[in-house]
Design a protein around this motif. Structure first.
Motif, PDB file in Angstrom:
ATOM      1  N   TRP A  69       0.840  -1.192   0.000  1.00 38.37           N
ATOM      2  CA  TRP A  69       0.000   0.000   0.000  1.00 38.37           C
ATOM      3  C   TRP A  69       0.880   1.248   0.000  1.00 38.37           C
ATOM      4  N   THR A  70       0.375   2.294  -0.603  1.00 37.18           N
ATOM      5  CA  THR A  70       1.044   3.584  -0.523  1.00 37.18           C
ATOM      6  C   THR A  70       0.526   4.329   0.703  1.00 37.18           C
ATOM      7  N   ALA A  71       1.208   5.403   1.045  1.00 40.82           N
ATOM      8  CA  ALA A  71       0.797   6.179   2.220  1.00 40.82           C
ATOM      9  C   ALA A  71      -0.600   6.753   2.054  1.00 40.82           C
ATOM     10  N   SER A  72      -1.038   6.927   0.808  1.00 41.86           N
ATOM     11  CA  SER A  72      -2.378   7.475   0.559  1.00 41.86           C
ATOM     12  C   SER A  72      -3.468   6.407   0.652  1.00 41.86           C
ATOM     13  N   GLY A  73      -3.056   5.145   0.878  1.00 42.18           N
ATOM     14  CA  GLY A  73      -4.038   4.080   1.044  1.00 42.18           C
ATOM     15  C   GLY A  73      -4.314   3.279  -0.213  1.00 42.18           C
ATOM     16  N   GLU A  74      -3.590   3.527  -1.300  1.00 40.60           N
ATOM     17  CA  GLU A  74      -3.811   2.781  -2.537  1.00 40.60           C
ATOM     18  C   GLU A  74      -3.159   1.398  -2.452  1.00 40.60           C
ATOM     19  N   ARG A  75      -3.926   0.389  -2.850  1.00 44.12           N
ATOM     20  CA  ARG A  75      -3.427  -0.992  -2.820  1.00 44.12           C
ATOM     21  C   ARG A  75      -2.841  -1.359  -4.177  1.00 44.12           C
ATOM     22  N   HIS A  76      -1.683  -2.018  -4.162  1.00 39.43           N
ATOM     23  CA  HIS A  76      -1.030  -2.445  -5.403  1.00 39.43           C
ATOM     24  C   HIS A  76      -0.574  -3.893  -5.253  1.00 39.43           C
ATOM     25  N   GLU A  77      -0.637  -4.621  -6.364  1.00 34.03           N
ATOM     26  CA  GLU A  77      -0.077  -5.971  -6.403  1.00 34.03           C
ATOM     27  C   GLU A  77       0.884  -6.055  -7.578  1.00 34.03           C
ATOM     28  N   ILE A  78       2.094  -6.539  -7.312  1.00 33.49           N
ATOM     29  CA  ILE A  78       3.115  -6.657  -8.354  1.00 33.49           C
ATOM     30  C   ILE A  78       2.849  -7.920  -9.158  1.00 33.49           C
ATOM     31  N   THR A  79       2.781  -7.776 -10.462  1.00 26.99           N
ATOM     32  CA  THR A  79       2.465  -8.905 -11.336  1.00 26.99           C
ATOM     33  C   THR A  79       3.548  -9.174 -12.375  1.00 26.99           C
ATOM     34  N   GLU A  80       4.592  -8.350 -12.419  1.00 24.16           N
ATOM     35  CA  GLU A  80       5.609  -8.506 -13.457  1.00 24.16           C
ATOM     36  C   GLU A  80       7.001  -8.661 -12.844  1.00 24.16           C
ATOM     37  N   LEU A  81       7.846  -9.363 -13.553  1.00 25.32           N
ATOM     38  CA  LEU A  81       9.251  -9.474 -13.156  1.00 25.32           C
ATOM     39  C   LEU A  81       9.931  -8.112 -13.273  1.00 25.32           C
ATOM     40  N   GLY A  82      10.942  -7.912 -12.435  1.00 25.46           N
ATOM     41  CA  GLY A  82      11.727  -6.691 -12.526  1.00 25.46           C
ATOM     42  C   GLY A  82      11.106  -5.490 -11.860  1.00 25.46           C
ATOM     43  N   VAL A  83       9.950  -5.663 -11.270  1.00 29.23           N
ATOM     44  CA  VAL A  83       9.284  -4.552 -10.590  1.00 29.23           C
ATOM     45  C   VAL A  83       9.414  -4.764  -9.080  1.00 29.23           C
ATOM     46  N   GLU A  84       9.882  -3.759  -8.389  1.00 31.37           N
ATOM     47  CA  GLU A  84      10.051  -3.836  -6.943  1.00 31.37           C
ATOM     48  C   GLU A  84       9.121  -2.847  -6.256  1.00 31.37           C
ATOM     49  N   PRO A  85       8.720  -3.141  -5.030  1.00 34.71           N
ATOM     50  CA  PRO A  85       7.898  -2.165  -4.301  1.00 34.71           C
ATOM     51  C   PRO A  85       8.716  -0.912  -4.009  1.00 34.71           C
ATOM     52  N   PRO A  86       8.087   0.246  -4.016  1.00 30.79           N
ATOM     53  CA  PRO A  86       8.842   1.478  -3.720  1.00 30.79           C
ATOM     54  C   PRO A  86       9.373   1.465  -2.298  1.00 30.79           C
ATOM     55  N   ALA A  87      10.361   2.298  -2.073  1.00 30.99           N
ATOM     56  CA  ALA A  87      11.029   2.321  -0.765  1.00 30.99           C
ATOM     57  C   ALA A  87      10.070   2.661   0.367  1.00 30.99           C
ATOM     58  N   ASP A  88       9.041   3.469   0.070  1.00 25.03           N
ATOM     59  CA  ASP A  88       8.119   3.888   1.130  1.00 25.03           C
ATOM     60  C   ASP A  88       6.847   3.038   1.152  1.00 25.03           C
ATOM     61  N   ALA A  89       6.899   1.845   0.522  1.00 21.25           N
ATOM     62  CA  ALA A  89       5.714   0.983   0.478  1.00 21.25           C
ATOM     63  C   ALA A  89       5.376   0.473   1.878  1.00 21.25           C
ATOM     64  N   LEU A  90       4.096   0.269   2.103  1.00 17.58           N
ATOM     65  CA  LEU A  90       3.613  -0.250   3.380  1.00 17.58           C
ATOM     66  C   LEU A  90       3.122  -1.678   3.194  1.00 17.58           C
ATOM     67  N   ASP A  91       3.390  -2.529   4.184  1.00 11.89           N
ATOM     68  CA  ASP A  91       2.972  -3.930   4.102  1.00 11.89           C
ATOM     69  C   ASP A  91       1.509  -4.131   4.481  1.00 11.89           C
ATOM     70  N   ALA A  92       0.912  -3.124   5.059  1.00 13.23           N
ATOM     71  CA  ALA A  92      -0.507  -3.200   5.432  1.00 13.23           C
ATOM     72  C   ALA A  92      -1.164  -1.874   5.092  1.00 13.23           C
ATOM     73  N   ALA A  93      -2.475  -1.916   4.940  1.00  9.22           N
ATOM     74  CA  ALA A  93      -3.199  -0.688   4.625  1.00  9.22           C
ATOM     75  C   ALA A  93      -3.005   0.327   5.751  1.00  9.22           C
ATOM     76  N   PRO A  94      -2.714   1.577   5.414  1.00  8.90           N
ATOM     77  CA  PRO A  94      -2.532   2.591   6.456  1.00  8.90           C
ATOM     78  C   PRO A  94      -3.860   2.912   7.120  1.00  8.90           C
ATOM     79  N   PRO A  95      -3.828   3.448   8.322  1.00  8.16           N
ATOM     80  CA  PRO A  95      -5.087   3.818   8.984  1.00  8.16           C
ATOM     81  C   PRO A  95      -5.874   4.815   8.134  1.00  8.16           C
ATOM     82  N   GLU A  96      -7.177   4.703   8.190  1.00  3.08           N
ATOM     83  CA  GLU A  96      -8.041   5.637   7.468  1.00  3.08           C
ATOM     84  C   GLU A  96      -7.786   7.057   7.972  1.00  3.08           C
ATOM     85  N   PRO A  97      -7.601   8.030   7.082  1.00  5.56           N
ATOM     86  CA  PRO A  97      -7.395   9.407   7.542  1.00  5.56           C
ATOM     87  C   PRO A  97      -8.523   9.831   8.484  1.00  5.56           C
TER      88      PRO A  97
END
Length: 221
Positions: A69-97
């Motif tokens: 998840w990004t800090a803004s709460g967007e969920r992403h799933e990596i489906t391709e080789l060579g793609v890494e999660p960004p450095a600031d990626a979160l392993d769980a959904a962030p708390p609702e603002p």
């Protein structure tokens, strides 16, 4: 001879242990079928894969299936080789603002308020149990009936009758005094529902001002 097969679409090694090459049925010699190589793939670490690159293996990052998840709460799933999660990626959904949480809780209170209006007021009408409907459209009717009943009472005609129809859809004749009592009870019921919703929204606003997440979450109808 040992060979290693690679996937026909992403060219990653299928089995790092490899397999024995099949024999050519005519020559009875090991042969390398299409989609395979006799070159041993390199060892890879976590989130890495060996990929065949025409003449040699290469090691590429492999985060396929990883969800972040990004800090803004967007969920992403990596489906391709060579793609890494960004450095600031979160392993769980962030708390609702907090502002979003407060807005959602206010909407829940509004929904519960409307459900309470729709449920109406249990009331004995002309000796029979019924429900006085208190939806917004009913509130206008109740105010009109209340005004009529009070005018009749003020004119000294408290025994004059007015027709009322509850949830049962049965017409009942009530005296002006009975109608006045019914409408006052219904309007008090409506005011109580509004007051309850206002109290809870005020509690949400106070908790929001104090940045009290648990306080906002605790507010229920």
């Amino acid at each position: 001879m040992r060979i290693w097969d690679f996937h026909p679409t992403d060219f990653t090694v299928i089995d790092p242990a490899g397999r024995e090459a099949p024999l050519d049925p005519m020559r009875q010699q090991p042969r390398i079928p299409a989609g395979a190589t006799s070159i041993k793939p390199p060892a890879v670490g976590e989130h890495e894969a060996a990929r065949w690159a025409s003449e040699a293996w290469e090691v590429v990052s492999d985060w396929r299936g990883h969800v972040y998840w990004t800090a803004s709460g967007e969920r992403h799933e990596i489906t391709e080789l060579g793609v890494e999660p960004p450095a600031d990626a979160l392993d769980a959904a962030p708390p609702e603002p907090l502002d979003d949480l407060a807005a959602r809780k206010r909407a829940e209170i509004d929904q519960a308020r409307d459900q309470a209006f729709a449920a109406g007021l249990l009331y004995e009408i002309a000796g029979e149990p019924d429900v006085v409907q208190t939806r917004p459209q009913d509130q206008i009717n109740l105010l009109g009936l209340s005004a009529k009943a009070q005018r009749l009472i003020a004119a000294g005609d408290s025994e004059a009758t007015l027709t009322f129809r509850g949830l049962s859809n049965v017409n009942r004749e009530l005296t002006a005094e009975e109608m006045d009592a019914l409408t006052l009870a219904a309007l008090a019921h409506i005011e109580g529902i509004y007051q309850r919703s206002w109290d809870r929204k005020d509690a949400i606003d106070r908790a929001l001002a104090e940045e009290d997440r648990k306080g906002i979450e605790a507010v229920v109808w």
